[in-house]
Design a protein around this motif. Sequence first.
Motif, PDB file in Angstrom:
ATOM      1  N   PRO A   8       0.864  -1.178   0.000  1.00 10.40           N
ATOM      2  CA  PRO A   8       0.000   0.000   0.000  1.00 10.40           C
ATOM      3  C   PRO A   8       0.903   1.232   0.000  1.00 10.40           C
ATOM      4  O   PRO A   8       2.082   1.146   0.371  1.00 10.40           O
ATOM      5  N   ILE A   9       0.376   2.355  -0.417  1.00 15.60           N
ATOM      6  CA  ILE A   9       1.162   3.580  -0.251  1.00 15.60           C
ATOM      7  C   ILE A   9       0.756   4.156   1.100  1.00 15.60           C
ATOM      8  O   ILE A   9      -0.418   4.202   1.443  1.00 15.60           O
ATOM      9  N   TYR A  10       1.757   4.565   1.874  1.00 12.86           N
ATOM     10  CA  TYR A  10       1.520   4.895   3.279  1.00 12.86           C
ATOM     11  C   TYR A  10       1.148   6.359   3.450  1.00 12.86           C
ATOM     12  O   TYR A  10       1.738   7.237   2.804  1.00 12.86           O
ATOM     13  N   HIS A  17       5.359   2.522  11.246  1.00 11.99           N
ATOM     14  CA  HIS A  17       5.374   1.624  12.399  1.00 11.99           C
ATOM     15  C   HIS A  17       5.507   0.187  11.916  1.00 11.99           C
ATOM     16  O   HIS A  17       5.621  -0.072  10.714  1.00 11.99           O
ATOM     17  N   GLY A  19       3.592  -2.268  11.512  1.00 11.96           N
ATOM     18  CA  GLY A  19       2.627  -2.784  10.533  1.00 11.96           C
ATOM     19  C   GLY A  19       3.052  -2.422   9.113  1.00 11.96           C
ATOM     20  O   GLY A  19       2.969  -3.236   8.192  1.00 11.96           O
ATOM     21  N   HIS A  20       3.530  -1.176   8.942  1.00 12.74           N
ATOM     22  CA  HIS A  20       4.004  -0.766   7.617  1.00 12.74           C
ATOM     23  C   HIS A  20       5.221  -1.609   7.231  1.00 12.74           C
ATOM     24  O   HIS A  20       5.369  -2.031   6.084  1.00 12.74           O
ATOM     25  N   TRP A 227      -9.092   8.141  -2.067  1.00 17.06           N
ATOM     26  CA  TRP A 227      -8.951   6.719  -2.409  1.00 17.06           C
ATOM     27  C   TRP A 227      -8.915   6.482  -3.921  1.00 17.06           C
ATOM     28  O   TRP A 227      -8.257   5.553  -4.388  1.00 17.06           O
ATOM     29  N   ALA A 230      -5.427   7.481  -4.696  1.00 14.23           N
ATOM     30  CA  ALA A 230      -4.423   6.557  -4.152  1.00 14.23           C
ATOM     31  C   ALA A 230      -4.389   5.230  -4.909  1.00 14.23           C
ATOM     32  O   ALA A 230      -3.320   4.738  -5.268  1.00 14.23           O
ATOM     33  N   ASN A 233      -2.456   4.810  -8.068  1.00 15.49           N
ATOM     34  CA  ASN A 233      -0.984   4.809  -8.048  1.00 15.49           C
ATOM     35  C   ASN A 233      -0.405   3.544  -8.665  1.00 15.49           C
ATOM     36  O   ASN A 233       0.686   3.556  -9.230  1.00 15.49           O
ATOM     37  N   TYR A 234      -1.182   2.439  -8.540  1.00 19.47           N
ATOM     38  CA  TYR A 234      -0.646   1.169  -9.021  1.00 19.47           C
ATOM     39  C   TYR A 234      -0.446   1.164 -10.538  1.00 19.47           C
ATOM     40  O   TYR A 234       0.356   0.397 -11.054  1.00 19.47           O
ATOM     41  N   LYS A 259      -5.762  -5.938   6.351  1.00 22.18           N
ATOM     42  CA  LYS A 259      -7.167  -6.340   6.246  1.00 22.18           C
ATOM     43  C   LYS A 259      -8.113  -5.140   6.279  1.00 22.18           C
ATOM     44  O   LYS A 259      -9.197  -5.195   5.722  1.00 22.18           O
ATOM     45  N   ASP A 260      -7.689  -4.046   6.914  1.00 25.87           N
ATOM     46  CA  ASP A 260      -8.559  -2.873   7.020  1.00 25.87           C
ATOM     47  C   ASP A 260      -8.781  -2.176   5.688  1.00 25.87           C
ATOM     48  O   ASP A 260      -9.747  -1.444   5.525  1.00 25.87           O
ATOM     49  N   TRP A 290      -0.874  -6.310  13.594  1.00 31.06           N
ATOM     50  CA  TRP A 290       0.056  -6.615  14.674  1.00 31.06           C
ATOM     51  C   TRP A 290      -0.347  -5.889  15.945  1.00 31.06           C
ATOM     52  O   TRP A 290      -0.728  -4.713  15.901  1.00 31.06           O
ATOM     53  N   MET A 297      -1.855  -1.485  19.272  1.00 26.90           N
ATOM     54  CA  MET A 297      -0.880  -0.388  19.372  1.00 26.90           C
ATOM     55  C   MET A 297      -1.580   0.943  19.147  1.00 26.90           C
ATOM     56  O   MET A 297      -2.404   1.061  18.242  1.00 26.90           O
TER      57      MET A 297
HETATM   58  N1  MSP Z   1      -2.938   5.205   2.351  1.00 28.15           N
HETATM   59  C1  MSP Z   1      -3.710   4.058   2.610  1.00 28.15           C
HETATM   60  C2  MSP Z   1      -3.408   2.961   1.628  1.00 28.15           C
HETATM   61  C3  MSP Z   1      -3.644   3.327   0.207  1.00 28.15           C
HETATM   62  S1  MSP Z   1      -3.166   2.053  -0.880  1.00 28.15           S
HETATM   63  C4  MSP Z   1      -3.700   2.543  -2.353  1.00 28.15           C
HETATM   64  C5  MSP Z   1      -3.440   3.549   4.035  1.00 28.15           C
HETATM   65  N2  MSP Z   1      -2.302   3.951   4.592  1.00 28.15           N
HETATM   66  S2  MSP Z   1      -1.843   3.594   6.078  1.00 28.15           S
HETATM   67  O1  MSP Z   1      -0.556   4.206   6.222  1.00 28.15           O
HETATM   68  O2  MSP Z   1      -2.831   3.989   7.014  1.00 28.15           O
HETATM   69  O3  MSP Z   1      -1.751   2.080   6.213  1.00 28.15           O
HETATM   70  C6  MSP Z   1      -0.935   1.347   5.404  1.00 28.15           C
HETATM   71  C7  MSP Z   1      -0.963  -0.104   5.738  1.00 28.15           C
HETATM   72  O4  MSP Z   1      -0.530  -0.330   7.063  1.00 28.15           O
HETATM   73  C8  MSP Z   1      -2.327  -0.751   5.622  1.00 28.15           C
HETATM   74  O5  MSP Z   1      -2.205  -1.906   4.829  1.00 28.15           O
HETATM   75  C9  MSP Z   1      -2.679  -1.139   7.033  1.00 28.15           C
HETATM   76  O6  MSP Z   1      -3.395  -2.314   7.076  1.00 28.15           O
HETATM   77  C10 MSP Z   1      -1.318  -1.346   7.614  1.00 28.15           C
HETATM   78  N3  MSP Z   1      -1.350  -1.275   9.065  1.00 28.15           N
HETATM   79  C11 MSP Z   1      -1.671  -0.228   9.867  1.00 28.15           C
HETATM   80  N4  MSP Z   1      -1.585  -0.634  11.179  1.00 28.15           N
HETATM   81  C12 MSP Z   1      -1.232  -1.932  11.232  1.00 28.15           C
HETATM   82  C13 MSP Z   1      -0.902  -2.849  12.242  1.00 28.15           C
HETATM   83  N5  MSP Z   1      -0.970  -2.555  13.537  1.00 28.15           N
HETATM   84  N6  MSP Z   1      -0.481  -4.085  11.869  1.00 28.15           N
HETATM   85  C14 MSP Z   1      -0.339  -4.421  10.540  1.00 28.15           C
HETATM   86  N7  MSP Z   1      -0.609  -3.574   9.579  1.00 28.15           N
HETATM   87  C15 MSP Z   1      -1.169  -2.373   9.872  1.00 28.15           C
HETATM   88  O7  MSP Z   1      -4.246   2.811   4.560  1.00 28.15           O
END
Ligand code: MSP
Length: 648
Positions: A8-10, A17, A19-20, A227, A230, A233-234, A259-260, A290, A297
């Motif tokens: 995903p793009i963060y 963190h 999860g990323h 969204w 975002a 982007n792919y 999963k979210d 996680w 967290m």
């Molecule tokens: N920007 C969107 C994604 C767009 S993709 C076209 C986004 N960004 S995010 O930074 O909030 O989250 C990125 C990823 O981190 C997501 O896949 C999300 O599931 C993951 N995680 C965020 N918290 C997490 C945990 N505690 N554990 C595992 N992954 C987690 O959503």
Amino acid sequence: MSKYITTPIYYVNGEAHIGHAYTTFIADTLARYERLKGEDTFFLTGTDEHGQKIEESAKKAGKPTQEFADEISATFKNLWDEFGISYDKFIRTTDEEHKKGVQKAFEVMYAKGDIYKDFYEGHYCVSCETFFPETQLIDSEFCPDCGRTTSVVKEESYFFRLSNYEDKLLEHYASHPDFIMPRSRANEVVNFVKGGLRDLSVTRTSFSWGVKMPKSIGDDKHVMYVWLDALLNYITALGYGSDEAKMNYWPADVHFVGKDILRFHAIYWPAFLMSLDLPLPKHIGAHGWWTRDGEKMSKSKGNVVSPKEVADAYGVENLRYFMLREVPFGQDGDFSQRAFIDRINSELSNDLGNLLNRIIGMSGKYSDFEIDSVDVVKYHSKEIEQMNLILDSLDVFLENLQPHRYLEELWKLFAIGNGVIQEYEPWVKMKNGQKDEALATVAVVANILAKAAVMLHPVMPNTTNIIADALSFEINTTSYKELILEKKLLKLFNIKKVPPLFPRIEEPLMQEAPKVEPVTATKKEQSSKKQTKETKKENDNLIEIGQFFETSLKVGTVVEAEEVPKSKKLLKLQIDLGEENLRQVVAGIKEFYSPDDLINTQVCVVANLKPAKLMGMISEGMLLAAKDEDGLCLIRPEKPKKSGTPIG
Ligand code: MSP
């Protein structure tokens, strides 16, 4: 054949963190694996920089939005570089080519009649950047995904005809059972679509930090929904709408997501692609979340695991191994230093590190570090066969996105290696003058280690390069082909000494997370099981001790206190509970205490209440107080106690 793998793009509203890091490690592992096999692979990651949430975070930080986005985006890129993530492109949604591509996609969908203009009135959650129908809200107000307060928004908007794609999506899920992986996650998506899809609002007028509308449409007050921006982007990363030279990588093999955000990727994204007449990605791989030491967290709990901190303490490759091995892909996982240390000591240090050291030691003694595979088949055909069976079985696990199973099977190779030494006791053979046999045992283990290192390379690239160097070969597509596919053995070589790869760890190397509450499952179970209806009746207001312990009471020190403007009753306090961050507590005590009465005094706090919003402010706890006809007084410890001391 080419391969295309994405993370995903963060969002750029906070630093990376764990999860990323997890998604990025899995995607990096798969990309490295495909490259090892000789596939032409494109691996994409990047940052998601538009939308109201980012605009607000920048405002809070007192920075121009672009400058804020630049800074946070760079923290992600730098971290991935430091971690050696092998991305081919780091996309930013503020890149000009990306914006162009989004505008082009909008025009194509619009020309096709899939986008139309109307009004939207609904409940909007800024944090999730999503509208929710009233029926889905919690207590008619709170976001069903993140629990934050939603706000009612009425605005002119362009809509995407998502409802037109309901049947096509359902057909696609049915005819591509592996579209959503693991398969167990598909049901929630299918049911959501079967429940009926409403058209999707894809532009906003309430803020301006987004991709502008295409000039051809000319409706300047709208910006694109984050969204839509975002997800595109792919394809914009491959040049869609600008220089399309890399579009041959499309469709993606796997989009890794948490999963979210599965719904966005498994429903909206394929519908957008159908509208653009582009093929759909082959798989959406959805992983779990996680926790840390069993706790969700969150910044307010101060228990967010920083991947940089962990990598600095334990090594980034150990972390990659742990995260991929610990959790079955798709399920939630828990990060605890105990579990991490156990895996380092038993699997990396004992099973792998010691095996390498043992054969270095033996070959040094028996053959001046020279290793020759010449007699391996003669004395160890059984082990060779076992090893080949395992090596042949591995590919399927990564292709099916099961890195934990891949590693589990791979580790059986080290069991064979350790077992063969145990069984054949080369030192005895040396004493008995059976030198050929002893050297064959050392050589078979060297071969096992070499092949295991090749297959472990995508997970632990640097460590396995050190192992390969000790065994005088390089890990690349050629050695993969020879050692794994063609099952060749190592040629005559001199083994090199290596420093210990995985020193044993006795004590946690990082500070533990602040303890959140003393409740244990058994206490909870005890209290609920024993409370049959009869005992409840008999004891009326009495509770079990376990019920009492469900409340976490702590001593806190008031660090800051201020009046809440326009409120007769509320004071806003920042309280030190011995955690990394202060807790904000909004308390109804203004009639009885002034802020100055409270600063630097101690109070008793209910520390495990769900956060609540009072006059728009988050309150993360409650103060203990007693009130009678003379007024209210706070309950305080008799003598000063350390902040965070539990009360019980
Ligand atoms: N920007 C969107 C994604 C767009 S993709 C076209 C986004 N960004 S995010 O930074 O909030 O989250 C990125 C990823 O981190 C997501 O896949 C999300 O599931 C993951 N995680 C965020 N918290 C997490 C945990 N505690 N554990 C595992 N992954 C987690 O959503």
